[in-house]
Design a protein around this motif. Sequence first.
Motif, mmCIF file in Angstrom:
data_model
loop_
_atom_site.group_PDB
_atom_site.id
_atom_site.type_symbol
_atom_site.label_atom_id
_atom_site.label_comp_id
_atom_site.label_asym_id
_atom_site.label_seq_id
_atom_site.Cartn_x
_atom_site.Cartn_y
_atom_site.Cartn_z
ATOM 1 N N ALA A 49 -38.241 -104.185 -125.828
ATOM 2 C CA ALA A 49 -37.522 -102.989 -126.273
ATOM 3 C C ALA A 49 -36.264 -103.345 -127.049
ATOM 4 O O ALA A 49 -35.912 -102.670 -128.025
ATOM 5 C CB ALA A 49 -37.150 -102.114 -125.073
ATOM 6 N N GLY A 50 -35.582 -104.401 -126.620
ATOM 7 C CA GLY A 50 -34.332 -104.770 -127.269
ATOM 8 C C GLY A 50 -34.501 -105.682 -128.467
ATOM 9 O O GLY A 50 -33.615 -105.743 -129.328
ATOM 10 N N LEU A 53 -34.151 -104.085 -131.922
ATOM 11 C CA LEU A 53 -32.761 -103.695 -132.150
ATOM 12 C C LEU A 53 -31.893 -104.911 -132.458
ATOM 13 O O LEU A 53 -30.990 -104.847 -133.300
ATOM 14 C CB LEU A 53 -32.218 -102.950 -130.929
ATOM 15 N N SER A 58 -28.465 -103.924 -134.398
ATOM 16 C CA SER A 58 -27.945 -102.679 -133.835
ATOM 17 C C SER A 58 -26.960 -102.954 -132.707
ATOM 18 O O SER A 58 -27.214 -103.771 -131.814
ATOM 19 C CB SER A 58 -29.096 -101.818 -133.304
ATOM 20 N N PHE A 60 -26.439 -100.932 -130.419
ATOM 21 C CA PHE A 60 -26.966 -100.281 -129.233
ATOM 22 C C PHE A 60 -27.921 -101.185 -128.441
ATOM 23 O O PHE A 60 -28.394 -100.793 -127.374
ATOM 24 C CB PHE A 60 -27.707 -98.992 -129.605
ATOM 25 N N ALA A 61 -28.206 -102.373 -128.962
ATOM 26 C CA ALA A 61 -29.158 -103.263 -128.294
ATOM 27 C C ALA A 61 -28.779 -103.567 -126.841
ATOM 28 O O ALA A 61 -29.626 -103.448 -125.943
ATOM 29 C CB ALA A 61 -29.312 -104.558 -129.092
ATOM 30 N N VAL A 64 -29.469 -100.425 -124.624
ATOM 31 C CA VAL A 64 -30.901 -100.160 -124.438
ATOM 32 C C VAL A 64 -31.503 -101.171 -123.466
ATOM 33 O O VAL A 64 -32.293 -100.821 -122.578
ATOM 34 C CB VAL A 64 -31.640 -100.193 -125.788
ATOM 35 N N LYS A 65 -31.131 -102.429 -123.602
ATOM 36 C CA LYS A 65 -31.626 -103.457 -122.679
ATOM 37 C C LYS A 65 -31.228 -103.130 -121.240
ATOM 38 O O LYS A 65 -32.030 -103.270 -120.306
ATOM 39 C CB LYS A 65 -31.080 -104.830 -123.070
ATOM 40 N N LEU A 67 -30.533 -100.162 -120.020
ATOM 41 C CA LEU A 67 -31.208 -98.957 -119.537
ATOM 42 C C LEU A 67 -32.645 -99.233 -119.115
ATOM 43 O O LEU A 67 -33.125 -98.683 -118.123
ATOM 44 C CB LEU A 67 -31.176 -97.877 -120.626
ATOM 45 N N VAL A 68 -33.358 -100.092 -119.851
ATOM 46 C CA VAL A 68 -34.772 -100.310 -119.528
ATOM 47 C C VAL A 68 -34.962 -101.302 -118.389
ATOM 48 O O VAL A 68 -35.980 -101.255 -117.682
ATOM 49 C CB VAL A 68 -35.571 -100.775 -120.764
ATOM 50 N N MET A 194 -27.857 -101.045 -115.260
ATOM 51 C CA MET A 194 -27.418 -100.895 -116.647
ATOM 52 C C MET A 194 -26.082 -101.594 -116.871
ATOM 53 O O MET A 194 -25.863 -102.237 -117.907
ATOM 54 C CB MET A 194 -27.312 -99.410 -116.992
ATOM 55 N N THR A 198 -26.008 -104.722 -119.543
ATOM 56 C CA THR A 198 -25.249 -104.418 -120.759
ATOM 57 C C THR A 198 -24.027 -105.320 -120.880
ATOM 58 O O THR A 198 -23.629 -105.708 -121.991
ATOM 59 C CB THR A 198 -24.819 -102.940 -120.762
#
Length: 299
Positions: A49-50, A53, A58, A60-61, A64-65, A67-68, A194, A198
């Motif tokens: 997923a990351g 990105l 990005s 936001f990478a 997102v990492k 969160l998943v 998260m 993150t």
Amino acid sequence: MLTIPETVAVHAQVAHHKVALLRTPGLFLVRTMLAGAYIGIGVLILATAGGPLDAAGSGFAPLVKGLVFGVALTIVVVAGAELATSAMMILTQGAVVGSVAWGRAGLTLLAVLGGNLLGSLAFAGLVHASGVLAPGTAGGATIASMIEHKAAETNVELFVRGILCNVMVCLAVWCAARLTSEGARIAVVFACVMVFITSGFEHVVANMTTFGLGLFGGLPGATVAELARNVLLVGLGNTVGGAVLVGLAYVHGARPVPAAGEPRAASAAPVGAPAGVAPLPPADAPRRTDGERAAAAIR
């Protein structure tokens, strides 16, 4: 919601059963290997997923990492498996309360780490064989970058990042044990996980899968020596974060505070136990998963 003393009592029971599980080595090995593989699922989804990105640059990478990755610890909690990082907190609380001996707690933790390592490497082997993180893929590039950064971290950085990581992991498990709603438990697990992903903190079991992927793929920086350094330093840091900063802190916080002028109430619980610790079941009692025991205590 359970009170703090009630949650310590639940964890004391869980620690007792973790130690007793060693008497059935086959079952113990399966449950510890499953936990290693489940955390490996988090590494897989983080990369797949990351990765795109990261390739796009990005900002936001990392979010997102983070969160998943929560799916990994959620599976451990809901499906039931023996994970070393949460065991660092639970076994410490059980030893302080008196439901398990310190030596048995330490031996159990080392055995859990060994089983997690086997499960992580087995899962990494399957992922490598699948080709989904092969060189040239965005996910494969993310794994290579992760290994490069982890290998470049100093010993102090690995240790401190391990401390901070397991504060969040054990807070996730601690909070989930206090809650009575399955939805709330999942939400708090995702939220705490998260934060540590993150922020770039280090989780010893997740790193087992990451370096396993690197070893199978022959990636730069992925060596057996570097894996051993990472497991040692991050594992020690995770232990301090989980056992001391969360485990011991909440055992201390569970002690009753008598009103001014009142004597401290006597307790039938083991020495050092907070009020409310239930008597332990016999060693040959039917074993249930951690989730089942927590649910039973809540009911």
